[in-house]
Design an enzyme around this catalytic site. Structure first.
Site, short mmCIF file in Angstrom:
data_model
loop_
_atom_site.label_atom_id
_atom_site.label_comp_id
_atom_site.label_asym_id
_atom_site.label_seq_id
_atom_site.Cartn_x
_atom_site.Cartn_y
_atom_site.Cartn_z
N ARG A 1 0.84 -1.20 0.00
CA ARG A 1 0.00 0.00 0.00
C ARG A 1 0.88 1.25 0.00
O ARG A 1 0.52 2.28 0.54
CB ARG A 1 -0.93 -0.01 1.21
CG ARG A 1 -1.96 -1.14 1.16
CD ARG A 1 -3.11 -0.91 2.11
NE ARG A 1 -4.02 -2.04 2.17
CZ ARG A 1 -5.04 -2.22 1.35
NH1 ARG A 1 -5.29 -1.34 0.39
NH2 ARG A 1 -5.84 -3.28 1.48
N THR B 1 -10.43 -4.84 -7.47
CA THR B 1 -10.74 -4.91 -6.04
C THR B 1 -11.86 -5.91 -5.81
O THR B 1 -12.81 -5.98 -6.59
CB THR B 1 -11.16 -3.57 -5.43
OG1 THR B 1 -11.67 -3.79 -4.11
CG2 THR B 1 -12.25 -2.83 -6.22
N ASP C 1 -13.85 -5.46 -3.58
CA ASP C 1 -14.95 -4.63 -3.05
C ASP C 1 -15.96 -4.20 -4.13
O ASP C 1 -17.06 -3.77 -3.80
CB ASP C 1 -14.40 -3.36 -2.38
CG ASP C 1 -13.46 -3.67 -1.23
OD1 ASP C 1 -13.40 -4.84 -0.82
OD2 ASP C 1 -12.79 -2.75 -0.76
N ASP D 1 -16.06 -1.57 -5.89
CA ASP D 1 -16.53 -0.21 -5.62
C ASP D 1 -15.89 0.86 -6.50
O ASP D 1 -15.87 2.05 -6.14
CB ASP D 1 -16.29 0.14 -4.14
CG ASP D 1 -14.81 0.10 -3.76
OD1 ASP D 1 -13.99 -0.29 -4.61
OD2 ASP D 1 -14.48 0.44 -2.61
N HIS E 1 -9.48 -12.20 5.41
CA HIS E 1 -8.69 -12.32 4.17
C HIS E 1 -8.94 -13.59 3.39
O HIS E 1 -8.48 -13.70 2.25
CB HIS E 1 -7.21 -12.17 4.51
CG HIS E 1 -6.86 -10.77 4.91
ND1 HIS E 1 -6.99 -10.32 6.19
CD2 HIS E 1 -6.44 -9.71 4.18
CE1 HIS E 1 -6.64 -9.04 6.26
NE2 HIS E 1 -6.31 -8.64 5.03
O1 F6P Z 1 -9.95 -3.11 -0.53
C1 F6P Z 1 -9.86 -4.47 -0.41
C2 F6P Z 1 -9.89 -4.89 1.03
O2 F6P Z 1 -9.84 -6.30 1.05
C3 F6P Z 1 -11.06 -4.37 1.85
O3 F6P Z 1 -12.24 -5.09 1.62
C4 F6P Z 1 -10.51 -4.48 3.25
O4 F6P Z 1 -11.11 -3.57 4.14
C5 F6P Z 1 -9.07 -4.16 3.06
O5 F6P Z 1 -8.74 -4.44 1.73
C6 F6P Z 1 -8.15 -4.96 3.97
O6 F6P Z 1 -6.86 -4.55 3.76
P1 F6P Z 1 -5.55 -5.26 4.34
O7 F6P Z 1 -5.27 -6.45 3.47
O8 F6P Z 1 -4.50 -4.21 4.24
O9 F6P Z 1 -5.88 -5.68 5.73
#
Ligand code: F6P
Length: 365
Positions: A93, A147, A149, A151, A295
């Site tokens: 990220r 994604t 999501d 979105d 996850h």
């Molecule tokens: O954006 C994808 C996502 O899986 C979201 O649904 C979730 O809130 C976030 O990433 C979790 O991120 P990480 O893998 O950094 O915990």
């Protein structure tokens, strides 16, 4: 006398009919990983290579682009990755715009590697960076939306979503049998950050008794009355699907795992399911359990739908590079792969429209 004319290798073969190219193209995957990334990488590599171009993978998202961590990508080493989950390039990220020196370093790396273009596969954050690099420095970027999501704006569906909802569906079908045996209520918490697509679609697919999403204010009284009524009517177990971004009360806001903030300013969500579960147990006096899927929703092999969508978007992104249509993003609109301005696609999330929610809510009025 025989004259030998030296023709560069990249001009000898045209497999895709678009035109030959000696371009050197970088590719990276940023943000949370998702099933379908590898099919995209394979699609881009094949399209660029068919035209005589060369591909370089930048590892760990924007970190690789800043630090010049690369790997060669060829038809051979990407041919059998279509079934693999995650991303062979790794992800992070990392936000180059957090420190001005990182953007400068990234531009240096781009030059040092001799890249003519860069395909960035990511969500709103990754694509936002690709857009800024194009806007601020005329860097030849192309975006590809990803994604679980679902979105992102300007595209009807993102790959990864189909795999995620199928994982939730399978898990919920398993939880249903044990919930039924014990006459329990099971609250299943899904991912999705500030969009309820995963919860809503998996809620429909599993005949959930109630669905809570971030877009709709939570009405605890209504939820409990529906669950109570169903029990009185004879259904002795229940499934409640709650999206991690659902807000129980405006005073408390989002429930977070550890309040960690990433490079893009996002808080790590998770835990609202536990609160919902406690409320239900307290109000109804029925044994209630919470399962946070977490996850697991992002792991494993992509579904056929996501493999096909990822491949089509990859081919589309490769073609945009060859056509030099930079500052654009490939997208699925209807059944067609189209391109849209990155500028139009980033910065505003596609959340659940009420029309969709109302269809699902027919089953928990
Ligand atoms: O954006 C994808 C996502 O899986 C979201 O649904 C979730 O809130 C976030 O990433 C979790 O991120 P990480 O893998 O950094 O915990």
């Amino acid at each position: 006398m025989v004259l030998t004319v030296m023709v560069p290798a990249c001009h000898t073969q045209l497999k895709n009919g678009i035109g030959s190219s000696c371009m050197k193209v970088g590719i990276l995957t940023g943000g949370g990983d998702c099933p379908g990334l590898n099919p995209v990488i394979r699609g881009v590599v094949r399209t660029i290579t068919n035209a005589g171009g060369e591909m370089v993978g930048l590892l760990q998202g924007w970190r690789g682009a800043i630090q010049g961590i690369t790997t060669p990508l060829t038809v051979e080493n990407t041919d059998d990755i279509i079934w693999k989950g995650g991303t062979i390039l790794g992800s992070s990220r990392t936000n180059p715009y957090k420190k001005p020196e990182d953007v400068q370093q990234l531009l240096e790396t781009f030059k040092k590697l001799g890249l003519d273009a860069l395909v960035a596969i990511g969500g709103d954050d990754t694509l936002g960076v690709a857009n800024k690099l194009y806007r601020d420095y005329k860097l030849n970027t192309i975006g590809c939306p990803k994604t679980i999501d679902n979105d992102l704006s300007c595209t009807d569906v993102t790959f990864g979503f189909d795999t995620a909802i199928n994982i939730v569906m399978e898990a919920t079908d398993r939880l249903r049998t044990t919930a039924e045996s014990h006459r329990r209520i099971v609250v299943i918490e899904t991912m999705g950050r500030h969009a309820g697509w995963i919860a809503l679609h998996s809620g429909i697919a599993t005949a959930a008794d109630y669905v809570l999403i971030p877009e709709v204010p939570v009405d605890v009284d209504h939820m409990c009355s529906v669950l109570k009524r169903r029990r009185e009517e004879g259904k002795e177990y229940a499934i409640v699907v709650v999206s991690e971004g659902a807000v129980l009360s405006h005073e408390d806001g989002f429930v977070t795992q550890d309040a960690k903030i990433d490079d893009f300013g996002h808080v790590s969500l998770g835990g609202v399911g536990e609160s919902v579960s406690k409320i239900i147990e307290h109000r109804l006096g029925v044994e209630t359990r919470c399962v946070i899927l977490g996850h697991v929703q992002r792991g494993g092999s992509p579904t056929a739908y996501d493999r096909v969508l990822g491949t089509r978007l990859g081919v589309g992104a490769g073609r945009l590079v060859l056509e030099k249509k930079f500052g654009r993003m490939v997208a699925l609109q209807g059944t067609h792969i189209v391109d849209v301005a990155l500028e139009d696609a980033v910065g505003k999330l596609k959340t659940v429209e009420m029309e969709y929610y109302k269809e699902a809510a027919e089953f928990f009025t």
